[in-house]
Design a protein around this motif. Structure first.
Motif, mmCIF file in Angstrom:
data_model
loop_
_atom_site.group_PDB
_atom_site.id
_atom_site.type_symbol
_atom_site.label_atom_id
_atom_site.label_comp_id
_atom_site.label_asym_id
_atom_site.label_seq_id
_atom_site.Cartn_x
_atom_site.Cartn_y
_atom_site.Cartn_z
ATOM 1 N N GLN A 1 0.846 -1.195 0.000
ATOM 2 C CA GLN A 1 0.000 0.000 0.000
ATOM 3 C C GLN A 1 0.878 1.239 0.000
ATOM 4 N N MET A 2 0.519 2.196 -0.849
ATOM 5 C CA MET A 2 1.208 3.485 -0.814
ATOM 6 C C MET A 2 0.456 4.394 0.132
ATOM 7 N N GLN A 3 1.169 4.921 1.138
ATOM 8 C CA GLN A 3 0.550 5.787 2.137
ATOM 9 C C GLN A 3 1.123 7.196 1.999
ATOM 10 N N LEU A 4 0.232 8.148 1.731
ATOM 11 C CA LEU A 4 0.623 9.542 1.573
ATOM 12 C C LEU A 4 0.156 10.313 2.804
ATOM 13 N N SER A 5 1.104 10.839 3.576
ATOM 14 C CA SER A 5 0.758 11.543 4.817
ATOM 15 C C SER A 5 0.997 13.037 4.665
ATOM 16 N N ILE A 6 0.088 13.828 5.212
ATOM 17 C CA ILE A 6 0.190 15.292 5.220
ATOM 18 C C ILE A 6 0.089 15.735 6.671
ATOM 19 N N LYS A 7 1.207 16.235 7.202
ATOM 20 C CA LYS A 7 1.274 16.586 8.625
ATOM 21 C C LYS A 7 1.407 18.107 8.777
ATOM 22 N N ASP A 8 0.486 18.699 9.551
ATOM 23 C CA ASP A 8 0.562 20.140 9.814
ATOM 24 C C ASP A 8 0.999 20.379 11.253
ATOM 25 N N ASN A 9 1.202 21.624 11.584
ATOM 26 C CA ASN A 9 1.599 21.967 12.960
ATOM 27 C C ASN A 9 0.572 22.889 13.590
ATOM 28 N N GLY A 10 -0.691 22.613 13.288
ATOM 29 C CA GLY A 10 -1.775 23.467 13.756
ATOM 30 C C GLY A 10 -2.256 23.136 15.152
ATOM 31 N N ARG A 11 -3.480 23.566 15.433
ATOM 32 C CA ARG A 11 -4.020 23.443 16.793
ATOM 33 C C ARG A 11 -4.417 22.017 17.139
ATOM 34 N N GLY A 12 -4.507 21.138 16.142
ATOM 35 C CA GLY A 12 -4.856 19.755 16.419
ATOM 36 C C GLY A 12 -6.345 19.538 16.615
ATOM 37 N N ILE A 13 -6.698 18.294 16.878
ATOM 38 C CA ILE A 13 -8.108 17.894 17.039
ATOM 39 C C ILE A 13 -8.236 17.169 18.369
ATOM 40 N N THR A 14 -9.235 17.520 19.149
ATOM 41 C CA THR A 14 -9.433 16.873 20.451
ATOM 42 C C THR A 14 -9.910 15.433 20.250
ATOM 43 N N ASP B 1 -13.517 15.002 19.344
ATOM 44 C CA ASP B 1 -13.917 15.447 18.007
ATOM 45 C C ASP B 1 -13.427 14.516 16.911
ATOM 46 N N LEU B 2 -12.352 13.803 17.170
ATOM 47 C CA LEU B 2 -11.697 13.005 16.133
ATOM 48 C C LEU B 2 -12.636 12.024 15.420
ATOM 49 N N PRO B 3 -13.512 11.285 16.126
ATOM 50 C CA PRO B 3 -14.392 10.346 15.411
ATOM 51 C C PRO B 3 -15.457 11.041 14.551
ATOM 52 N N ARG B 4 -15.646 12.355 14.738
ATOM 53 C CA ARG B 4 -16.754 13.047 14.064
ATOM 54 C C ARG B 4 -16.301 13.989 12.954
ATOM 55 N N ILE B 5 -15.012 14.058 12.674
ATOM 56 C CA ILE B 5 -14.533 15.087 11.742
ATOM 57 C C ILE B 5 -15.037 14.880 10.321
ATOM 58 N N PHE B 6 -15.448 13.656 9.970
ATOM 59 C CA PHE B 6 -15.953 13.407 8.622
ATOM 60 C C PHE B 6 -17.477 13.482 8.553
ATOM 61 N N ASP B 7 -18.117 13.836 9.661
ATOM 62 C CA ASP B 7 -19.573 13.971 9.664
ATOM 63 C C ASP B 7 -19.989 15.251 8.947
ATOM 64 N N LYS B 8 -21.095 15.181 8.266
ATOM 65 C CA LYS B 8 -21.581 16.343 7.513
ATOM 66 C C LYS B 8 -21.922 17.493 8.460
ATOM 67 N N GLY B 9 -21.352 18.665 8.186
ATOM 68 C CA GLY B 9 -21.670 19.860 8.954
ATOM 69 C C GLY B 9 -20.900 20.004 10.246
ATOM 70 N N PHE B 10 -20.087 18.996 10.629
ATOM 71 C CA PHE B 10 -19.360 19.088 11.904
ATOM 72 C C PHE B 10 -18.148 19.994 11.737
ATOM 73 N N THR B 11 -17.970 20.940 12.667
ATOM 74 C CA THR B 11 -16.816 21.839 12.601
ATOM 75 C C THR B 11 -15.862 21.537 13.755
ATOM 76 N N SER B 12 -16.198 21.986 14.948
ATOM 77 C CA SER B 12 -15.319 21.755 16.097
ATOM 78 C C SER B 12 -16.068 22.106 17.369
ATOM 79 N N ALA C 1 -3.724 15.466 18.074
ATOM 80 C CA ALA C 1 -3.855 15.764 19.500
ATOM 81 C C ALA C 1 -3.893 17.275 19.645
ATOM 82 N N PRO C 2 -4.561 17.794 20.676
ATOM 83 C CA PRO C 2 -4.650 19.247 20.855
ATOM 84 C C PRO C 2 -3.269 19.906 20.914
ATOM 85 N N ASN C 3 -3.112 20.967 20.118
ATOM 86 C CA ASN C 3 -1.873 21.765 20.069
ATOM 87 C C ASN C 3 -0.653 20.967 19.614
ATOM 88 N N ALA C 4 -0.889 19.845 18.939
ATOM 89 C CA ALA C 4 0.225 19.019 18.468
ATOM 90 C C ALA C 4 0.129 18.744 16.975
#
Length: 334
Positions: A251-264, A267-278, A311-314
């Motif tokens: 399997q080819m795995q393409l990862s995109i890593k940012d240094n933003g505020r992260g996700i709690t 919230d992580l299980p719901r990020i792909f739900d329609k209309g969910f923000t934070s 993770a938050p802030n990570a």
């Protein structure tokens, strides 16, 4: 089904039992009536009543079983066991209601299709002045104003693009063309589009791809990368955004890593739900909650897995997982 039938006919059974208790009471009070004869009659009546209930069960349950097994294709006109007057009334009423619903559905579907076509046509029409506007912005000499206008132009461009793909998602299977795609080429094309935004925020990209070719649809894969990369830029503050690829277990795995505020974690299980923000306090007011929802829909259609670690802030890491042997072609991508 027997329990349901007995509940439905409990009044018959209760009346039968009451009448026989009443007859026994009369026989007990009237000494001229032989109790043994009454008991014999009750026994015969009970047998006949049981046979009657069994017959009614066979006929009525057949109708309701057939009713429960109906589907959208067969329709209520297929109720062959509807032979008695009440059952015929039920069949006629259901067919009339079903016909009304189908007519309303066709009308609403036609209206939605017209609305979709009009919106798609409008979006394509808007792209022409958007292109002209970009050319004019590029010729501007005031660098500060140019930077601000480019950023606002990019926001409009991304919103229009998201809306366009949102309308195309329901019919995505009709829009797929699977081919060997160079992921590096798509990534750099998207980075060039996001360049002004990255410069404004002081962000850089570190791209390291050991494997570049996958079998996918170029348009929709570009859309997926655009959403993930724009999210990384949106939520990052300074530093580099890392884009890497590895091959693991075919399997080819393409990862995109940012240094933003992260996700709690909540919230992580719901990020792909329609209309969910934070649910965190510093959520972006302009967020619509549609970007990742559309990304997941498109990825599912292309058989691309998405894994998210955060993770938050990570910061957050979005990993796109491409199967080397693709189900659409059954051949190796390399």
């Amino acid at each position: 089904m027997i329990k349901v039938f007995l509940k439905e006919r409990w009044s018959w059974i209760a009346f039968f039992v009451f009448m026989h208790f009443f007859i026994l009471l009369v026989a007990y009070l009237d000494v001229s009536i032989a109790i043994s004869s009454i008991l014999y009659i009750i026994f015969l009546n009970s047998i006949l009543f049981f046979l009657f209930l069994f017959s009614r069960y066979q006929r009525e349950v057949a109708f309701f079983k057939e009713l429960a097994e109906l589907n959208e294709e067969s329709g209520f006109s297929e109720l062959s066991s509807a032979s008695r007057p009440f059952e015929k009334m039920v069949e006629i009423s259901l067919n009339e209601y079903s016909d009304r619903l189908k007519r309303n559905y066709r009308t609403q579907l036609s209206y939605l299709e017209d609305e979709k076509d009009e919106l798609l046509a409008w979006i394509h029409e808007v792209k022409t002045p958007m292109t002209a506007m970009k050319l004019m912005i590029d010729r501007m000499e005031d660098k500060q104003l140019k930077k601000q206008l480019t950023y606002e132009w990019l926001r409009i461009h991304l919103l229009l693009d998201q809306q366009l793909h949102r309308k195309k998602i329901p019919s995505i299977q009709n829009d797929l063309f699977m081919e060997t795609v160079d992921v590096e080429e798509l990534i750099f094309a998207e980075l060039r589009t996001l360049q002004s935004w990255c410069i404004q925020k002081g962000l850089g990209f570190e791209v390291e791809l050991t494997d570049k070719l996958v079998i996918s649809d170029k348009k929709w894969l570009s859309f997926i990368l655009r959403q993930v990369l724009s999210n990384a830029v949106k939520y990052s503050e300074l530093g580099d955004i890392e884009v890497k690829s590895i091959v693991e277990s075919d399997q080819m795995q393409l990862s995109i890593k940012d240094n933003g505020r992260g996700i709690t974690p909540r919230d992580l299980p719901r990020i792909f739900d329609k209309g969910f923000t934070s649910t965190i306090s510093n959520q972006t007011p302009a967020a619509t909650g549609m970007g990742l929802f559309l990304t997941k829909k498109a990825a599912d259609a292309l058989s691309i897995g998405i894994k998210v670690e955060s993770a938050p802030n990570a910061g957050s890491t979005f990993t796109l997982i491409f199967s080397k042997k693709n189900e659409f072609t059954g051949v190796w991508s390399m």
